[in-house]
Write a protein that holds these residues in place. Sequence first.
Motif, PDB file in Angstrom:
ATOM      1  N   GLY A 125      -9.786  -7.813   9.288  1.00 35.82           N
ATOM      2  CA  GLY A 125      -9.399  -8.912   8.907  1.00 35.82           C
ATOM      3  C   GLY A 125      -7.783  -9.363   8.788  1.00 35.82           C
ATOM      4  O   GLY A 125      -7.411 -10.609   8.490  1.00 35.82           O
ATOM      5  N   CYS A 126      -6.950  -8.119   8.652  1.00 32.01           N
ATOM      6  CA  CYS A 126      -5.533  -8.480   8.582  1.00 32.01           C
ATOM      7  C   CYS A 126      -4.786  -9.162   9.849  1.00 32.01           C
ATOM      8  O   CYS A 126      -5.348  -8.711  11.098  1.00 32.01           O
ATOM      9  CB  CYS A 126      -4.885  -7.168   8.256  1.00 32.01           C
ATOM     10  SG  CYS A 126      -5.482  -6.284   6.672  1.00 32.01           S
ATOM     11  N   SER A 127      -4.066  -9.915   9.805  1.00 28.05           N
ATOM     12  CA  SER A 127      -3.028 -10.120  10.745  1.00 28.05           C
ATOM     13  C   SER A 127      -1.999  -9.255  10.944  1.00 28.05           C
ATOM     14  O   SER A 127      -1.267  -9.041   9.967  1.00 28.05           O
ATOM     15  CB  SER A 127      -2.580 -11.752  10.739  1.00 28.05           C
ATOM     16  OG  SER A 127      -1.948 -11.782   9.533  1.00 28.05           O
ATOM     17  N   VAL A 128      -1.791  -8.673  12.030  1.00 26.44           N
ATOM     18  CA  VAL A 128      -0.763  -7.696  12.306  1.00 26.44           C
ATOM     19  C   VAL A 128       0.461  -7.857  13.273  1.00 26.44           C
ATOM     20  O   VAL A 128      -0.056  -8.114  14.574  1.00 26.44           O
ATOM     21  CB  VAL A 128      -1.624  -6.313  12.716  1.00 26.44           C
ATOM     22  CG1 VAL A 128      -0.828  -5.160  12.516  1.00 26.44           C
ATOM     23  CG2 VAL A 128      -2.777  -5.971  11.633  1.00 26.44           C
ATOM     24  N   THR A 129       1.350  -7.551  12.949  1.00 26.45           N
ATOM     25  CA  THR A 129       2.609  -7.638  13.820  1.00 26.45           C
ATOM     26  C   THR A 129       3.056  -6.227  14.134  1.00 26.45           C
ATOM     27  O   THR A 129       3.318  -5.659  13.178  1.00 26.45           O
ATOM     28  CB  THR A 129       3.779  -8.422  13.384  1.00 26.45           C
ATOM     29  OG1 THR A 129       3.199 -10.010  12.916  1.00 26.45           O
ATOM     30  CG2 THR A 129       5.079  -8.573  14.362  1.00 26.45           C
ATOM     31  N   LEU A 130       3.121  -5.889  15.358  1.00 27.51           N
ATOM     32  CA  LEU A 130       3.544  -4.524  15.784  1.00 27.51           C
ATOM     33  C   LEU A 130       4.661  -4.643  16.343  1.00 27.51           C
ATOM     34  O   LEU A 130       5.034  -5.339  17.399  1.00 27.51           O
ATOM     35  CB  LEU A 130       2.365  -4.078  16.998  1.00 27.51           C
ATOM     36  CG  LEU A 130       0.904  -3.981  16.443  1.00 27.51           C
ATOM     37  CD1 LEU A 130       0.105  -5.081  16.551  1.00 27.51           C
ATOM     38  CD2 LEU A 130       0.283  -2.710  17.313  1.00 27.51           C
ATOM     39  N   LEU A 131       5.696  -3.821  15.965  1.00 21.89           N
ATOM     40  CA  LEU A 131       7.124  -3.628  16.362  1.00 21.89           C
ATOM     41  C   LEU A 131       7.132  -2.236  17.034  1.00 21.89           C
ATOM     42  O   LEU A 131       6.916  -1.275  16.284  1.00 21.89           O
ATOM     43  CB  LEU A 131       8.270  -3.651  15.391  1.00 21.89           C
ATOM     44  CG  LEU A 131       8.362  -4.984  14.543  1.00 21.89           C
ATOM     45  CD1 LEU A 131       9.284  -4.908  13.683  1.00 21.89           C
ATOM     46  CD2 LEU A 131       8.453  -6.161  15.429  1.00 21.89           C
ATOM     47  N   GLU A 132       7.596  -2.186  18.426  1.00 22.71           N
ATOM     48  CA  GLU A 132       7.887  -0.897  19.049  1.00 22.71           C
ATOM     49  C   GLU A 132       8.923  -0.984  20.107  1.00 22.71           C
ATOM     50  O   GLU A 132       9.283  -1.797  20.681  1.00 22.71           O
ATOM     51  CB  GLU A 132       6.498  -0.427  20.111  1.00 22.71           C
ATOM     52  CG  GLU A 132       6.698   0.528  20.724  1.00 22.71           C
ATOM     53  CD  GLU A 132       6.971   1.853  19.745  1.00 22.71           C
ATOM     54  OE1 GLU A 132       8.014   2.402  20.212  1.00 22.71           O
ATOM     55  OE2 GLU A 132       6.308   2.099  19.061  1.00 22.71           O
TER      56      GLU A 132
END
Length: 268
Positions: A125-132
């Motif tokens: 249920g989390c909103s996740v921002t992924l940085l790569e």
Amino acid sequence: MLTPSNTSIAVAGSGLADIAGLRQLALDLDLPFLGTVDPRHVRNFSMLLYGDEQGLCLQVTGKGAPGPVRAAFDTGKAGYRLEHGGGTGQLIARAVGLQKTRQPLRILDATAGLGQDAFVLAGLGCSVTLLERSPIVHALLADGLERASLNAAAAPVVERMELIREDSANWLEGSEPDVADVIYLDPMFPHRDKSALVKKEMRVFRDLVGDDDDAPALLRAALVRATYRVVVKRPRKAPPVTGIEPATRLEGKTSRYDIYPIKALPVR
């Protein structure tokens, strides 16, 4: 036979791949494009960013090489978790604080890698921002998320995941405080533990991206930008990030989560 090159990675595909798309990807990444090849017969590049009927993968070349590495969210371990579920009792869920709050958390995964941990948190249920920051790993992730978005079970989870190609330290430096409730780090550290090199993904990633020598600076930046806590994933017996001791740890069989609290999570 191709002329030998100092470049260690190229883009190629099988006869079932989107060759035009792969050619454009090679242009975008400024990598050599080999067209349709069999990775077993390539000698002058150690790795291929390779397209086939299953999408994009990272493939070591030559005979006897390990199989492809993909960002897969609807198959493998991620697919199993998606099918069978997994609650807030999971170690990673406890580490980010999901047992302490009923609010959906905003997670920043600042070292996205193949996105497996981000997918678990988005599934809870989390909103996740992924940085790569690696353009090659970013391409693998983008392909994996696009494929997962076509899967009925995975699509709602993927909708809670946003992928950004950016160096995390630079991104955090330019962001405002409270950019995320929790910032999650899983940096690649130099170590001599041979057991940590067993996994195919680890071997290939070390060859591709090297160690994250800027991890201490990234942790310091994360502590300034996170609202409630920073969580760092480490091999179970590895030392913490240099310079800052965690307040507490959660240990599993092979990995550990170092927790750096900033303030208490909201109960409601």
